[in-house]
Design a protein around this motif. Structure first.
Motif, short mmCIF file in Angstrom:
data_model
loop_
_atom_site.label_atom_id
_atom_site.label_comp_id
_atom_site.label_asym_id
_atom_site.label_seq_id
_atom_site.Cartn_x
_atom_site.Cartn_y
_atom_site.Cartn_z
N SER A 1 43.64 34.56 26.53
CA SER A 1 43.13 35.25 27.70
C SER A 1 43.34 34.37 28.92
O SER A 1 43.41 33.15 28.83
CB SER A 1 41.65 35.55 27.53
OG SER A 1 41.08 35.99 28.72
N ARG B 1 41.10 34.20 31.18
CA ARG B 1 39.73 34.17 31.72
C ARG B 1 39.03 32.88 31.29
O ARG B 1 38.24 32.86 30.34
CB ARG B 1 38.94 35.38 31.21
CG ARG B 1 39.41 36.73 31.69
CD ARG B 1 38.97 37.02 33.12
NE ARG B 1 37.55 36.88 33.33
CZ ARG B 1 36.66 37.87 33.20
NH1 ARG B 1 37.04 39.06 32.85
NH2 ARG B 1 35.39 37.64 33.42
N ASP C 1 36.58 31.53 32.57
CA ASP C 1 35.14 31.66 32.68
C ASP C 1 34.53 32.18 31.37
O ASP C 1 33.36 31.94 31.09
CB ASP C 1 34.77 32.59 33.84
CG ASP C 1 35.35 33.99 33.69
OD1 ASP C 1 36.54 34.10 33.31
OD2 ASP C 1 34.64 34.96 33.96
N LYS C 2 35.33 32.84 30.56
CA LYS C 2 34.85 33.36 29.27
C LYS C 2 35.29 32.49 28.10
O LYS C 2 34.53 32.25 27.17
CB LYS C 2 35.38 34.79 29.05
CG LYS C 2 34.92 35.78 30.09
CD LYS C 2 33.47 36.09 29.95
CE LYS C 2 33.07 37.19 30.92
NZ LYS C 2 31.69 37.55 30.80
N TYR D 1 39.62 41.35 29.76
CA TYR D 1 40.09 39.97 29.84
C TYR D 1 41.58 39.82 30.15
O TYR D 1 42.07 38.71 30.28
CB TYR D 1 39.78 39.24 28.54
CG TYR D 1 38.32 39.32 28.17
CD1 TYR D 1 37.35 38.79 29.00
CD2 TYR D 1 37.92 39.94 27.00
CE1 TYR D 1 36.00 38.87 28.67
CE2 TYR D 1 36.57 40.03 26.65
CZ TYR D 1 35.63 39.49 27.50
OH TYR D 1 34.31 39.57 27.17
#
Length: 95
Positions: free
Chosen positions: A1, A3, A5-6, A68
């Motif tokens: 991904s 992302r 932040d995830k 995502y």
């Protein structure tokens, strides 16, 4: 991904980074012990169950892609998926 932040070191899903959760989503056993297990899901019997589980898996795929972004890679193990063993029988968790 894409992302962080995830899936980055401080993200809530960091432990899933670089892991394959296909079997966990397919089986409904979303425990860490079910990650990185590889089966030829097309060999699932009966066909009705296979179709139902594929629908669930594709729903998750669509959710993850929308939330995502597109997958960032493909695992080599799936390049010869037809050589993988059939999946074990899975008991439904909801009755």
């Amino acid at each position: 991904s894409d992302r962080p932040d995830k899936y980055g070191p401080d993200g809530p899903y960091y432990s899933m980074s670089g892991r394959d959760i296909t079997w966990a989503l397919w089986s409904g056993y979303d425990d860490e012990n079910e990650w990185d297990k590889y089966y030829d899901l097309m060999q699932c019997k009966p066909l009705e169950e296979r179709d139902r589980r594929f629908q669930g898996l594709m729903s998750w795929w669509a959710f993850f892609e929308q939330e995502y972004g597109e997958p960032v890679g493909r695992l080599e193990v799936y390049d010869r998926e037809w050589e993988l063993p059939p999946p074990p029988v899975v008991q439904d968790l909801c009755v």
